[in-house]
Design a protein around this motif. Structure first.
Motif, PDB file in Angstrom:
ATOM      1  N   GLN A  95       3.735   9.897   5.145  1.00  0.00           N
ATOM      2  CA  GLN A  95       3.162   9.790   3.898  1.00  0.00           C
ATOM      3  C   GLN A  95       1.801  10.638   3.972  1.00  0.00           C
ATOM      4  O   GLN A  95       1.299  11.160   3.121  1.00  0.00           O
ATOM      5  CB  GLN A  95       3.079   8.540   3.009  1.00  0.00           C
ATOM      6  CG  GLN A  95       2.709   8.712   1.708  1.00  0.00           C
ATOM      7  CD  GLN A  95       2.606   7.312   1.008  1.00  0.00           C
ATOM      8  OE1 GLN A  95       1.798   6.620   0.668  1.00  0.00           O
ATOM      9  NE2 GLN A  95       4.051   6.640   0.953  1.00  0.00           N
ATOM     10  N   LYS A 104       6.699   5.505   7.794  1.00  0.00           N
ATOM     11  CA  LYS A 104       6.684   5.850   6.382  1.00  0.00           C
ATOM     12  C   LYS A 104       5.087   6.488   6.060  1.00  0.00           C
ATOM     13  O   LYS A 104       4.630   7.298   5.509  1.00  0.00           O
ATOM     14  CB  LYS A 104       7.238   4.741   5.459  1.00  0.00           C
ATOM     15  CG  LYS A 104       8.600   4.445   5.667  1.00  0.00           C
ATOM     16  CD  LYS A 104       8.889   3.332   4.705  1.00  0.00           C
ATOM     17  CE  LYS A 104      10.590   3.140   5.046  1.00  0.00           C
ATOM     18  NZ  LYS A 104      10.953   1.905   3.923  1.00  0.00           N
ATOM     19  N   ALA A 105       4.325   5.457   6.761  1.00  0.00           N
ATOM     20  CA  ALA A 105       2.768   5.514   6.438  1.00  0.00           C
ATOM     21  C   ALA A 105       2.461   6.881   6.966  1.00  0.00           C
ATOM     22  O   ALA A 105       1.721   7.819   6.273  1.00  0.00           O
ATOM     23  CB  ALA A 105       1.797   4.505   6.773  1.00  0.00           C
ATOM     24  N   SER A 165       0.781  -1.200  -0.111  1.00  0.00           N
ATOM     25  CA  SER A 165       0.119   0.115  -0.034  1.00  0.00           C
ATOM     26  C   SER A 165       0.683   1.407   0.039  1.00  0.00           C
ATOM     27  O   SER A 165       0.411   2.366  -0.608  1.00  0.00           O
ATOM     28  CB  SER A 165      -1.038   0.056   1.320  1.00  0.00           C
ATOM     29  OG  SER A 165      -1.957  -0.961   1.206  1.00  0.00           O
ATOM     30  N   LEU A 166       2.052   1.308   0.749  1.00  0.00           N
ATOM     31  CA  LEU A 166       2.965   2.396   0.766  1.00  0.00           C
ATOM     32  C   LEU A 166       3.322   2.449  -0.767  1.00  0.00           C
ATOM     33  O   LEU A 166       3.507   3.613  -1.187  1.00  0.00           O
ATOM     34  CB  LEU A 166       4.002   2.227   1.538  1.00  0.00           C
ATOM     35  CG  LEU A 166       3.806   2.401   3.157  1.00  0.00           C
ATOM     36  CD1 LEU A 166       5.044   2.215   4.039  1.00  0.00           C
ATOM     37  CD2 LEU A 166       3.306   3.757   3.267  1.00  0.00           C
ATOM     38  N   ASP A 167       3.906   1.520  -1.383  1.00  0.00           N
ATOM     39  CA  ASP A 167       4.322   1.709  -2.790  1.00  0.00           C
ATOM     40  C   ASP A 167       3.212   2.213  -3.718  1.00  0.00           C
ATOM     41  O   ASP A 167       3.662   2.779  -4.502  1.00  0.00           O
ATOM     42  CB  ASP A 167       4.734   0.287  -3.448  1.00  0.00           C
ATOM     43  CG  ASP A 167       5.892  -0.346  -2.349  1.00  0.00           C
ATOM     44  OD1 ASP A 167       6.779   0.424  -1.873  1.00  0.00           O
ATOM     45  OD2 ASP A 167       6.185  -1.588  -2.662  1.00  0.00           O
ATOM     46  N   ASP A 168       2.096   1.963  -3.309  1.00  0.00           N
ATOM     47  CA  ASP A 168       0.940   2.344  -4.198  1.00  0.00           C
ATOM     48  C   ASP A 168       0.532   3.857  -3.783  1.00  0.00           C
ATOM     49  O   ASP A 168      -0.383   4.420  -4.309  1.00  0.00           O
ATOM     50  CB  ASP A 168      -0.312   1.434  -4.083  1.00  0.00           C
ATOM     51  CG  ASP A 168      -0.041   0.179  -4.620  1.00  0.00           C
ATOM     52  OD1 ASP A 168       0.744   0.125  -5.478  1.00  0.00           O
ATOM     53  OD2 ASP A 168      -0.911  -0.809  -4.219  1.00  0.00           O
ATOM     54  N   ARG A 169       1.166   4.465  -2.831  1.00  0.00           N
ATOM     55  CA  ARG A 169       1.159   5.810  -2.245  1.00  0.00           C
ATOM     56  C   ARG A 169      -0.248   5.876  -1.493  1.00  0.00           C
ATOM     57  O   ARG A 169      -1.326   6.881  -1.726  1.00  0.00           O
ATOM     58  CB  ARG A 169       0.895   6.863  -3.324  1.00  0.00           C
ATOM     59  CG  ARG A 169       2.162   6.677  -4.106  1.00  0.00           C
ATOM     60  CD  ARG A 169       3.470   6.969  -3.274  1.00  0.00           C
ATOM     61  NE  ARG A 169       3.618   8.463  -2.778  1.00  0.00           N
ATOM     62  CZ  ARG A 169       4.619   8.911  -2.095  1.00  0.00           C
ATOM     63  NH1 ARG A 169       5.605   8.106  -1.653  1.00  0.00           N
ATOM     64  NH2 ARG A 169       4.394  10.083  -1.552  1.00  0.00           N
ATOM     65  N   ASP A 170      -0.652   4.674  -0.992  1.00  0.00           N
ATOM     66  CA  ASP A 170      -1.961   4.449  -0.263  1.00  0.00           C
ATOM     67  C   ASP A 170      -1.763   4.426   1.157  1.00  0.00           C
ATOM     68  O   ASP A 170      -1.932   3.508   1.725  1.00  0.00           O
ATOM     69  CB  ASP A 170      -2.900   3.476  -0.946  1.00  0.00           C
ATOM     70  CG  ASP A 170      -4.350   3.526  -0.142  1.00  0.00           C
ATOM     71  OD1 ASP A 170      -4.430   4.277   0.764  1.00  0.00           O
ATOM     72  OD2 ASP A 170      -5.078   2.687  -0.742  1.00  0.00           O
ATOM     73  N   ALA A 171      -1.476   5.417   1.899  1.00  0.00           N
ATOM     74  CA  ALA A 171      -0.841   5.483   3.170  1.00  0.00           C
ATOM     75  C   ALA A 171      -2.185   5.155   4.243  1.00  0.00           C
ATOM     76  O   ALA A 171      -2.097   4.344   5.046  1.00  0.00           O
ATOM     77  CB  ALA A 171      -0.656   6.842   3.815  1.00  0.00           C
TER      78      ALA A 171
END
Length: 273
Positions: free
Chosen positions: A199, A195-196, A163-169
Protein backbone atom coordinates in the motif's frame (compact mmCIF):
# COMPACT_ATOMS: atom_id res chain seq x y z
CA UNK A 1 -22.93 -54.42 83.94
CA UNK A 2 -20.30 -52.02 85.22
CA UNK A 3 -20.43 -51.71 89.02
CA UNK A 4 -18.11 -48.70 89.14
CA UNK A 5 -19.38 -45.48 90.63
CA UNK A 6 -18.32 -41.86 90.71
CA UNK A 7 -18.96 -39.86 93.85
CA UNK A 8 -19.16 -36.09 93.85
CA UNK A 9 -18.80 -34.27 97.18
CA UNK A 10 -20.46 -30.87 97.37
CA UNK A 11 -20.73 -30.09 101.05
CA UNK A 12 -23.09 -30.77 102.62
CA UNK A 13 -24.19 -32.99 99.73
CA UNK A 14 -22.89 -36.21 98.26
CA UNK A 15 -23.87 -37.41 94.82
CA UNK A 16 -23.25 -40.98 93.64
CA UNK A 17 -23.34 -41.67 89.90
CA UNK A 18 -22.62 -44.81 87.97
CA UNK A 19 -19.49 -44.74 85.86
CA UNK A 20 -21.52 -45.52 82.71
CA UNK A 21 -23.73 -42.50 83.35
CA UNK A 22 -20.72 -40.24 83.81
CA UNK A 23 -19.21 -41.48 80.54
CA UNK A 24 -22.49 -40.88 78.71
CA UNK A 25 -22.81 -37.41 80.22
CA UNK A 26 -19.27 -36.51 79.19
CA UNK A 27 -19.79 -37.73 75.62
CA UNK A 28 -23.18 -36.05 75.39
CA UNK A 29 -21.79 -32.82 76.80
CA UNK A 30 -18.91 -32.84 74.33
CA UNK A 31 -21.25 -33.45 71.38
CA UNK A 32 -23.62 -30.73 72.56
CA UNK A 33 -20.80 -28.24 73.08
CA UNK A 34 -19.26 -29.05 69.70
CA UNK A 35 -22.62 -28.65 67.93
CA UNK A 36 -23.22 -25.35 69.70
CA UNK A 37 -19.78 -24.04 68.71
CA UNK A 38 -20.27 -25.09 65.10
CA UNK A 39 -23.67 -23.43 65.00
CA UNK A 40 -22.19 -20.25 66.46
CA UNK A 41 -19.34 -20.29 63.92
CA UNK A 42 -21.82 -20.79 61.07
CA UNK A 43 -23.94 -17.93 62.38
CA UNK A 44 -20.93 -15.63 62.61
CA UNK A 45 -19.79 -16.67 59.13
CA UNK A 46 -23.09 -15.81 57.47
CA UNK A 47 -22.15 -12.15 56.72
CA UNK A 48 -18.86 -13.30 55.18
CA UNK A 49 -20.65 -15.90 53.06
CA UNK A 50 -23.20 -13.32 51.94
CA UNK A 51 -20.42 -10.91 50.99
CA UNK A 52 -18.55 -13.63 49.13
CA UNK A 53 -21.75 -14.59 47.31
CA UNK A 54 -22.31 -10.97 46.23
CA UNK A 55 -18.72 -10.75 44.97
CA UNK A 56 -19.13 -14.02 43.09
CA UNK A 57 -22.30 -12.72 41.45
CA UNK A 58 -20.47 -9.56 40.37
CA UNK A 59 -17.61 -11.62 38.92
CA UNK A 60 -20.08 -13.81 37.02
CA UNK A 61 -21.84 -10.72 35.70
CA UNK A 62 -18.47 -9.28 34.64
CA UNK A 63 -17.40 -12.39 32.76
CA UNK A 64 -20.89 -12.78 31.30
CA UNK A 65 -20.79 -9.23 29.97
CA UNK A 66 -17.40 -9.87 28.34
CA UNK A 67 -18.72 -13.05 26.72
CA UNK A 68 -21.75 -11.13 25.47
CA UNK A 69 -19.44 -8.48 24.02
CA UNK A 70 -17.48 -11.10 22.10
CA UNK A 71 -20.66 -12.85 20.94
CA UNK A 72 -22.26 -9.63 19.72
CA UNK A 73 -19.07 -8.63 17.93
CA UNK A 74 -18.94 -11.94 16.07
CA UNK A 75 -22.60 -11.53 15.22
CA UNK A 76 -22.07 -8.06 13.78
CA UNK A 77 -23.99 -6.25 16.53
CA UNK A 78 -21.28 -3.73 17.24
CA UNK A 79 -23.27 -1.24 19.34
CA UNK A 80 -24.39 -4.02 21.66
CA UNK A 81 -20.87 -5.37 21.73
CA UNK A 82 -19.46 -2.03 22.82
CA UNK A 83 -22.13 -1.60 25.49
CA UNK A 84 -21.47 -5.09 26.85
CA UNK A 85 -17.72 -4.39 26.97
CA UNK A 86 -18.42 -1.17 28.86
CA UNK A 87 -20.58 -3.12 31.31
CA UNK A 88 -17.73 -5.59 31.89
CA UNK A 89 -15.35 -2.70 32.55
CA UNK A 90 -17.85 -1.15 34.97
CA UNK A 91 -18.21 -4.41 36.91
CA UNK A 92 -14.45 -4.85 37.13
CA UNK A 93 -14.03 -1.27 38.32
CA UNK A 94 -16.67 -1.80 41.01
CA UNK A 95 -14.90 -4.93 42.24
CA UNK A 96 -11.53 -3.17 42.30
CA UNK A 97 -12.88 -0.14 44.17
CA UNK A 98 -14.44 -2.50 46.73
CA UNK A 99 -11.07 -4.10 47.43
CA UNK A 100 -11.98 -7.36 45.66
CA UNK A 101 -10.02 -7.03 42.41
CA UNK A 102 -9.69 -10.24 40.42
CA UNK A 103 -6.13 -11.52 39.83
CA UNK A 104 -6.48 -11.23 36.07
CA UNK A 105 -8.10 -7.80 36.21
CA UNK A 106 -5.58 -6.00 34.01
CA UNK A 107 -5.79 -8.64 31.31
CA UNK A 108 -9.59 -8.59 31.43
CA UNK A 109 -9.65 -4.78 31.16
CA UNK A 110 -7.28 -4.89 28.19
CA UNK A 111 -9.43 -7.49 26.42
CA UNK A 112 -12.64 -5.55 27.09
CA UNK A 113 -11.06 -2.37 25.74
CA UNK A 114 -9.90 -4.22 22.62
CA UNK A 115 -13.40 -5.57 22.01
CA UNK A 116 -14.81 -2.06 22.41
CA UNK A 117 -12.13 -0.71 20.07
CA UNK A 118 -12.90 -3.38 17.48
CA UNK A 119 -16.60 -2.53 17.63
CA UNK A 120 -15.82 1.18 17.35
CA UNK A 121 -13.65 0.49 14.31
CA UNK A 122 -16.52 -1.35 12.67
CA UNK A 123 -18.75 1.64 13.46
CA UNK A 124 -16.08 3.98 11.98
CA UNK A 125 -15.77 5.79 15.28
CA UNK A 126 -12.02 6.44 15.21
CA UNK A 127 -11.89 8.67 18.29
CA UNK A 128 -13.50 6.08 20.55
CA UNK A 129 -11.41 3.36 18.94
CA UNK A 130 -8.15 5.15 19.69
CA UNK A 131 -9.24 5.88 23.27
CA UNK A 132 -10.00 2.22 23.94
CA UNK A 133 -6.78 1.16 22.21
CA UNK A 134 -4.71 3.45 24.44
CA UNK A 135 -6.46 2.04 27.52
CA UNK A 136 -5.79 -1.51 26.35
CA UNK A 137 -2.08 -0.81 25.83
CA UNK A 138 -1.85 0.78 29.28
CA UNK A 139 -3.47 -2.23 30.95
CA UNK A 140 -1.21 -4.65 29.04
CA UNK A 141 2.31 -3.18 29.26
CA UNK A 142 5.07 -4.68 27.17
CA UNK A 143 7.19 -5.31 30.26
CA UNK A 144 4.41 -6.96 32.24
CA UNK A 145 3.63 -10.64 32.63
CA UNK A 146 3.69 -13.09 29.73
CA UNK A 147 -0.07 -12.78 29.24
CA UNK A 148 0.15 -8.99 29.27
CA UNK A 149 2.97 -9.05 26.72
CA UNK A 150 0.91 -11.28 24.43
CA UNK A 151 -2.05 -8.94 24.81
CA UNK A 152 0.12 -5.91 24.03
CA UNK A 153 1.53 -7.53 20.89
CA UNK A 154 -1.94 -8.59 19.76
CA UNK A 155 -3.27 -5.07 20.30
CA UNK A 156 -0.43 -3.62 18.22
CA UNK A 157 -1.11 -6.06 15.38
CA UNK A 158 -4.82 -5.31 15.47
CA UNK A 159 -4.11 -1.58 15.44
CA UNK A 160 -1.93 -2.11 12.37
CA UNK A 161 -4.85 -3.83 10.63
CA UNK A 162 -7.10 -0.88 11.48
CA UNK A 163 -4.54 1.51 10.00
CA UNK A 164 -4.56 -0.53 6.80
CA UNK A 165 -8.34 -0.26 6.66
CA UNK A 166 -7.92 3.51 7.05
CA UNK A 167 -5.46 3.50 4.11
CA UNK A 168 -2.70 4.69 6.45
CA UNK A 169 0.16 2.37 5.59
CA UNK A 170 2.71 4.50 7.44
CA UNK A 171 0.87 4.12 10.75
CA UNK A 172 0.55 0.37 10.18
CA UNK A 173 4.29 0.04 9.60
CA UNK A 174 5.00 2.08 12.73
CA UNK A 175 2.82 -0.27 14.78
CA UNK A 176 4.65 -3.28 13.38
CA UNK A 177 8.04 -1.67 14.01
CA UNK A 178 7.14 -1.33 17.70
CA UNK A 179 6.78 -5.11 18.03
CA UNK A 180 9.60 -7.27 19.43
CA UNK A 181 11.67 -9.12 16.87
CA UNK A 182 10.03 -12.46 17.59
CA UNK A 183 6.51 -11.11 17.27
CA UNK A 184 7.39 -9.15 14.12
CA UNK A 185 8.35 -12.41 12.36
CA UNK A 186 5.06 -14.15 13.03
CA UNK A 187 2.97 -15.04 10.02
CA UNK A 188 0.15 -12.64 10.98
CA UNK A 189 2.56 -9.72 11.40
CA UNK A 190 4.26 -10.53 8.09
CA UNK A 191 0.92 -10.66 6.29
CA UNK A 192 0.03 -7.22 7.63
CA UNK A 193 3.48 -5.93 6.71
CA UNK A 194 3.13 -7.24 3.16
CA UNK A 195 -0.16 -5.40 2.69
CA UNK A 196 1.21 -2.23 4.29
CA UNK A 197 4.38 -2.14 2.20
CA UNK A 198 2.43 -2.74 -0.99
CA UNK A 199 0.00 0.00 0.00
CA UNK A 200 2.94 2.32 0.72
CA UNK A 201 4.55 1.32 -2.62
CA UNK A 202 7.65 -0.01 -0.84
CA UNK A 203 8.13 -2.73 -3.39
CA UNK A 204 11.55 -3.96 -2.26
CA UNK A 205 10.38 -4.33 1.34
CA UNK A 206 7.21 -6.04 0.15
CA UNK A 207 9.27 -8.49 -1.90
CA UNK A 208 11.47 -9.36 1.10
CA UNK A 209 8.35 -9.89 3.21
CA UNK A 210 6.75 -12.09 0.56
CA UNK A 211 9.89 -14.22 0.49
CA UNK A 212 9.68 -14.73 4.26
CA UNK A 213 6.01 -15.65 4.02
CA UNK A 214 6.84 -18.16 1.31
CA UNK A 215 9.50 -19.74 3.55
CA UNK A 216 6.97 -19.88 6.41
CA UNK A 217 4.52 -21.60 4.04
CA UNK A 218 1.92 -18.92 4.64
CA UNK A 219 0.83 -19.33 0.99
CA UNK A 220 0.66 -22.27 -1.33
CA UNK A 221 3.78 -22.63 -3.52
CA UNK A 222 1.96 -21.39 -6.61
CA UNK A 223 0.46 -18.40 -4.78
CA UNK A 224 3.81 -17.48 -3.24
CA UNK A 225 5.48 -17.69 -6.65
CA UNK A 226 2.80 -15.52 -8.19
CA UNK A 227 3.12 -12.84 -5.48
CA UNK A 228 6.90 -12.78 -5.73
CA UNK A 229 6.74 -12.61 -9.52
CA UNK A 230 4.30 -9.69 -9.38
CA UNK A 231 6.45 -7.74 -6.93
CA UNK A 232 9.61 -8.42 -8.91
CA UNK A 233 7.81 -7.19 -12.02
CA UNK A 234 6.94 -3.96 -10.19
CA UNK A 235 10.60 -3.53 -9.26
CA UNK A 236 11.63 -4.02 -12.87
CA UNK A 237 9.03 -1.53 -14.07
CA UNK A 238 10.31 0.98 -11.52
CA UNK A 239 13.82 1.01 -13.00
CA UNK A 240 14.45 4.25 -14.89
CA UNK A 241 17.78 3.38 -16.54
CA UNK A 242 19.77 0.34 -17.49
CA UNK A 243 22.10 0.58 -14.49
CA UNK A 244 19.19 0.61 -12.06
CA UNK A 245 17.58 -2.27 -13.91
CA UNK A 246 20.76 -4.33 -13.66
CA UNK A 247 20.91 -3.61 -9.93
CA UNK A 248 17.32 -4.75 -9.55
CA UNK A 249 18.05 -7.90 -11.52
CA UNK A 250 21.12 -8.65 -9.40
CA UNK A 251 19.08 -8.24 -6.21
CA UNK A 252 16.68 -11.00 -7.23
CA UNK A 253 17.25 -14.54 -6.04
CA UNK A 254 18.41 -17.23 -8.44
CA UNK A 255 15.03 -18.95 -8.37
CA UNK A 256 13.35 -15.68 -9.29
CA UNK A 257 15.75 -14.92 -12.14
CA UNK A 258 15.04 -18.37 -13.56
CA UNK A 259 11.33 -17.59 -14.01
CA UNK A 260 10.79 -17.32 -17.80
CA UNK A 261 8.04 -14.67 -17.54
CA UNK A 262 10.23 -12.51 -15.29
CA UNK A 263 13.30 -12.89 -17.48
CA UNK A 264 11.35 -11.99 -20.63
CA UNK A 265 9.82 -8.95 -18.94
CA UNK A 266 13.22 -7.79 -17.72
CA UNK A 267 14.64 -8.17 -21.23
CA UNK A 268 11.75 -6.18 -22.70
CA UNK A 269 12.25 -3.47 -20.08
CA UNK A 270 15.98 -3.36 -20.87
CA UNK A 271 15.27 -3.02 -24.56
CA UNK A 272 12.80 -0.22 -23.85
CA UNK A 273 15.31 1.66 -21.72
Amino acid sequence: NNQGTVTLYWPPYRIDLSLNMVVLLLVGGFVTLYAALRALATLLELPHKARRWRIQQKERAMHGALLDALTHMLGGRFLRSRKAAAAALSQESALASGGQAVPHGSQLRALAHMVAAEASHALQDRTTRENHLDQALQNAPMRGSVAEQEMHEGAQMRAARWSLDDRDAGAALERLAALPQGAARRTLALRIKLKATRQAQQTQEALDTARLLGKHRAFSPSAAQSIVRGLATELINGAHDTVQLQQVWASLEASERSMPELAIHAAQRLAAL
